[in-house]
Write a protein that holds these residues in place. Structure first.
Motif, PDB file in Angstrom:
ATOM      1  N   THR A  35     -15.330 -14.975   3.253  1.00 13.82           N
ATOM      2  CA  THR A  35     -16.398 -14.212   3.894  1.00 13.82           C
ATOM      3  C   THR A  35     -16.213 -12.712   3.749  1.00 13.82           C
ATOM      4  N   THR A  36     -15.063 -12.289   3.225  1.00 16.76           N
ATOM      5  CA  THR A  36     -14.824 -10.865   3.065  1.00 16.76           C
ATOM      6  C   THR A  36     -15.677 -10.307   1.930  1.00 16.76           C
ATOM      7  N   PRO A  37     -16.404  -9.206   2.156  1.00 10.57           N
ATOM      8  CA  PRO A  37     -17.247  -8.653   1.092  1.00 10.57           C
ATOM      9  C   PRO A  37     -16.415  -8.296  -0.128  1.00 10.57           C
ATOM     10  N   PRO A  38     -16.879  -8.617  -1.328  1.00 12.26           N
ATOM     11  CA  PRO A  38     -16.110  -8.279  -2.522  1.00 12.26           C
ATOM     12  C   PRO A  38     -16.027  -6.770  -2.687  1.00 12.26           C
ATOM     13  N   ALA A  39     -14.846  -6.305  -3.065  1.00 12.98           N
ATOM     14  CA  ALA A  39     -14.668  -4.870  -3.283  1.00 12.98           C
ATOM     15  C   ALA A  39     -14.991  -4.575  -4.743  1.00 12.98           C
ATOM     16  N   VAL A  40     -16.047  -3.811  -4.970  1.00  7.75           N
ATOM     17  CA  VAL A  40     -16.391  -3.427  -6.341  1.00  7.75           C
ATOM     18  C   VAL A  40     -15.245  -2.625  -6.925  1.00  7.75           C
ATOM     19  N   SER A  41     -14.673  -1.781  -6.089  1.00  3.92           N
ATOM     20  CA  SER A  41     -13.503  -1.005  -6.481  1.00  3.92           C
ATOM     21  C   SER A  41     -12.728  -0.719  -5.216  1.00  3.92           C
ATOM     22  N   PRO A  42     -11.491  -1.238  -5.076  1.00  4.13           N
ATOM     23  CA  PRO A  42     -10.734  -1.019  -3.853  1.00  4.13           C
ATOM     24  C   PRO A  42     -10.649   0.460  -3.538  1.00  4.13           C
ATOM     25  N   PRO A  43     -10.921   0.857  -2.286  1.00  4.56           N
ATOM     26  CA  PRO A  43     -10.959   2.280  -1.935  1.00  4.56           C
ATOM     27  C   PRO A  43      -9.709   3.043  -2.333  1.00  4.56           C
ATOM     28  N   ALA A  44      -8.512   2.454  -2.134  1.00  6.21           N
ATOM     29  CA  ALA A  44      -7.282   3.187  -2.424  1.00  6.21           C
ATOM     30  C   ALA A  44      -7.155   3.487  -3.911  1.00  6.21           C
ATOM     31  N   ALA A  45      -7.757   2.622  -4.771  1.00  4.95           N
ATOM     32  CA  ALA A  45      -7.623   2.800  -6.207  1.00  4.95           C
ATOM     33  C   ALA A  45      -8.590   3.844  -6.744  1.00  4.95           C
ATOM     34  N   THR A  46      -9.542   4.274  -5.935  1.00  2.00           N
ATOM     35  CA  THR A  46     -10.538   5.227  -6.397  1.00  2.00           C
ATOM     36  C   THR A  46     -10.272   6.633  -5.872  1.00  2.00           C
ATOM     37  N   GLY A  47      -9.094   6.864  -5.273  1.00  2.00           N
ATOM     38  CA  GLY A  47      -8.785   8.176  -4.741  1.00  2.00           C
ATOM     39  C   GLY A  47      -9.466   8.450  -3.428  1.00  2.00           C
ATOM     40  N   ARG A  48      -9.869   7.412  -2.736  1.00  2.00           N
ATOM     41  CA  ARG A  48     -10.502   7.572  -1.430  1.00  2.00           C
ATOM     42  C   ARG A  48      -9.755   6.761  -0.381  1.00  2.00           C
ATOM     43  N   SER A  49      -9.805   7.243   0.838  1.00  2.00           N
ATOM     44  CA  SER A  49      -9.139   6.548   1.928  1.00  2.00           C
ATOM     45  C   SER A  49      -9.854   5.236   2.233  1.00  2.00           C
ATOM     46  N   PRO A  50      -9.110   4.136   2.378  1.00  2.00           N
ATOM     47  CA  PRO A  50      -9.736   2.875   2.765  1.00  2.00           C
ATOM     48  C   PRO A  50     -10.155   2.860   4.229  1.00  2.00           C
ATOM     49  N   PHE A  51      -9.735   3.878   4.991  1.00  2.00           N
ATOM     50  CA  PHE A  51     -10.077   3.947   6.417  1.00  2.00           C
ATOM     51  C   PHE A  51     -11.276   4.848   6.698  1.00  2.00           C
ATOM     52  N   THR A  52     -11.511   5.855   5.843  1.00  2.00           N
ATOM     53  CA  THR A  52     -12.597   6.813   6.080  1.00  2.00           C
ATOM     54  C   THR A  52     -13.589   6.919   4.929  1.00  2.00           C
ATOM     55  N   GLY A  53     -13.216   6.455   3.739  1.00  2.00           N
ATOM     56  CA  GLY A  53     -14.066   6.618   2.574  1.00  2.00           C
ATOM     57  C   GLY A  53     -14.039   8.011   1.986  1.00  2.00           C
ATOM     58  N   LEU A  54     -13.223   8.916   2.544  1.00  2.00           N
ATOM     59  CA  LEU A  54     -13.133  10.291   2.059  1.00  2.00           C
ATOM     60  C   LEU A  54     -12.036  10.420   1.001  1.00  2.00           C
ATOM     61  N   PRO A  55     -12.088  11.454   0.155  1.00  2.00           N
ATOM     62  CA  PRO A  55     -11.036  11.636  -0.841  1.00  2.00           C
ATOM     63  C   PRO A  55      -9.664  11.678  -0.177  1.00  2.00           C
ATOM     64  N   ALA A  56      -8.711  10.972  -0.760  1.00  2.00           N
ATOM     65  CA  ALA A  56      -7.365  10.901  -0.185  1.00  2.00           C
ATOM     66  C   ALA A  56      -6.380  10.430  -1.237  1.00  2.00           C
ATOM     67  N   GLU A  57      -5.147  10.847  -1.072  1.00  2.00           N
ATOM     68  CA  GLU A  57      -4.057  10.365  -1.909  1.00  2.00           C
ATOM     69  C   GLU A  57      -3.343   9.234  -1.169  1.00  2.00           C
ATOM     70  N   PRO A  58      -2.703   8.301  -1.897  1.00  2.00           N
ATOM     71  CA  PRO A  58      -1.956   7.236  -1.217  1.00  2.00           C
ATOM     72  C   PRO A  58      -0.906   7.820  -0.277  1.00  2.00           C
ATOM     73  N   ALA A  59      -0.866   7.312   0.932  1.00  2.00           N
ATOM     74  CA  ALA A  59       0.086   7.804   1.927  1.00  2.00           C
ATOM     75  C   ALA A  59       0.332   6.706   2.951  1.00  2.00           C
ATOM     76  N   PRO A  60       1.508   6.695   3.562  1.00  2.00           N
ATOM     77  CA  PRO A  60       1.848   5.645   4.519  1.00  2.00           C
ATOM     78  C   PRO A  60       1.042   5.754   5.815  1.00  2.00           C
ATOM     79  N   VAL A  61       1.082   4.668   6.560  1.00  2.00           N
ATOM     80  CA  VAL A  61       0.263   4.541   7.767  1.00  2.00           C
ATOM     81  C   VAL A  61       1.124   4.655   9.021  1.00  2.00           C
ATOM     82  N   LEU A  62       0.641   5.462   9.946  1.00  2.00           N
ATOM     83  CA  LEU A  62       1.257   5.584  11.261  1.00  2.00           C
ATOM     84  C   LEU A  62       0.211   5.232  12.315  1.00  2.00           C
ATOM     85  N   ALA A  63       0.543   4.303  13.176  1.00  2.00           N
ATOM     86  CA  ALA A  63      -0.323   3.959  14.306  1.00  2.00           C
ATOM     87  C   ALA A  63       0.349   4.455  15.581  1.00  2.00           C
ATOM     88  N   VAL A  64      -0.445   4.997  16.485  1.00  2.00           N
ATOM     89  CA  VAL A  64       0.090   5.547  17.730  1.00  2.00           C
ATOM     90  C   VAL A  64      -0.698   4.972  18.902  1.00  2.00           C
TER      91      VAL A  64
END
Length: 336
Positions: free
Chosen positions: A43-72
């Motif tokens: 049921t997960t929508p197919p990713a035409v292009s995974p966000p992280a692979a296109t230079g965009r954040s998978p969380f915001t859709g904005l331009p981003a470089e790969p970086a680790p995740v911190l949750a607070v």
């Protein structure tokens, strides 16, 4: 456009995320004072292009470089407001805790503020909620003793004042327990192999053709109320908590571009706080209704997540993937 989230982080500093493993194999956190996900479900929508692979954040859709995740885990009762560092988060979850009040789980990757807080304890629900993030870092103030073994067994880098005191500081301007703050750069240094941001199911792009124009929408918890009001100048939603404008001390009013009101089951867990109150468990695996707010309109939606390791899918009622607006996202886990 709203959402100047702070300077882009200079490099990939690992981060520490969240919770613990439940008996059923889910991951979550509880309170005192408190591997990479499998392939997406059908049921997960197919990713035409995974966000992280296109230079965009998978969380915001904005331009981003790969970086680790911190949750607070962030306190947000009256005595803890205003928060610090919340406006810089990529993603914010709202969860119900004891007494019907709420706490926030803020997720950071592309941008790191100098400090975030007030930091409070984790809950069991956090473990399953964070499972799609891989092995992130979780900054929290602690958890009840019965939950600690589950947290330690979970695929999380746990960062607390007890384990990594150099990553935290206490403010003299507020009384305990509302005065603990985490220093994200130091928290990430304590979790050097935290997982980089990855696709958790969000899709970004143009809005659906329909939708209902809306000025504001409110969500009620047993002892808390959130109101999201559209601000055309900000091109975003202004957040109010319990009737008052919600702000962050470093960035001002909170203005997410997308708000997801996700209707979920909230049930008693096997854990309780130090006063004996049973901790609610928020079920984020399953399916149900949702309301997506973006661009001054509300869109009826469905959410679906097959397992704790699966990505979540947000679709229109007919099953079409529902795009978010690019920018900060809030997900309000509202009781059905």
């Amino acid at each position: 456009m709203a959402g100047a989230r702070g300077p882009r982080r200079p490099g990939a500093i690992p981060i520490a995320v969240l919770c613990a493993m439940t008996v059923a194999g889910l991951y979550g956190c509880s309170s005192k004072d408190e591997e990479p996900p499998p392939a997406p479900s059908p049921t997960t929508p197919p990713a035409v292009s995974p966000p992280a692979a296109t230079g965009r954040s998978p969380f915001t859709g904005l331009p981003a470089e790969p970086a680790p995740v911190l949750a607070v885990k962030i306190d947000n009762v009256q005595a803890a407001r205003p928060a610090t560092g919340l406006g810089t988060a990529d993603l914010v979850y709202v969860e119900q805790v004891e007494g019907g009040v709420t706490r926030l789980l803020a997720v950071y990757s592309d941008h790191l503020p100098d400090r975030v807080g007030p930091v409070r304890s984790a809950r069991e629900s956090d473990i399953a909620l964070l499972r799609p993030f891989g092995r992130p870092a979780l900054a929290y103030s602690g958890a009840q003793s019965a939950l600690n073994p589950l947290l330690r067994a979970a695929p999380l880098h746990l960062v607390s004042e007890g384990s990594d005191p150099a990553a935290f500081l206490r403010s003299g301007s507020r009384p305990a327990p509302h005065n603990l703050y985490v220093l994200p750069a130091r928290a990430l240094a304590a979790a050097p192999d935290a997982t980089d941001a990855r696709d958790i199911g969000f899709r970004f792009g143009s809005a659906p053709a329909d939708g209902t124009p809306v000025n504001s929408t409110s969500v009620r918890f047993p002892a808390a109320r959130y109101t999201f009001t559209w601000s055309a100048p900000d091109e975003a939603w202004r957040v109010a908590m319990d009737g008052r404008t919600a702000t962050s001390t470093d960035t001002g009013p909170l203005t997410p571009e997308t708000v997801v009101i996700q209707y979920v089951t909230v049930r008693p867990s096997a854990f309780h706080d130090r006063f004996g109150s049973v901790s609610p468990y928020t079920e984020t695996v399953g399916s149900g209704k949702a309301l997506v707010l973006r661009d001054g309109r509300s869109h009826e939606a469905r959410w679906n997540r097959a397992s704790a390791g699966s990505r979540v899918a947000y679709t229109t009622p007919d099953g079409t993937p529902l795009n978010f607006a690019r920018g900060q996202v809030w997900v309000v886990l509202a009781p059905r």
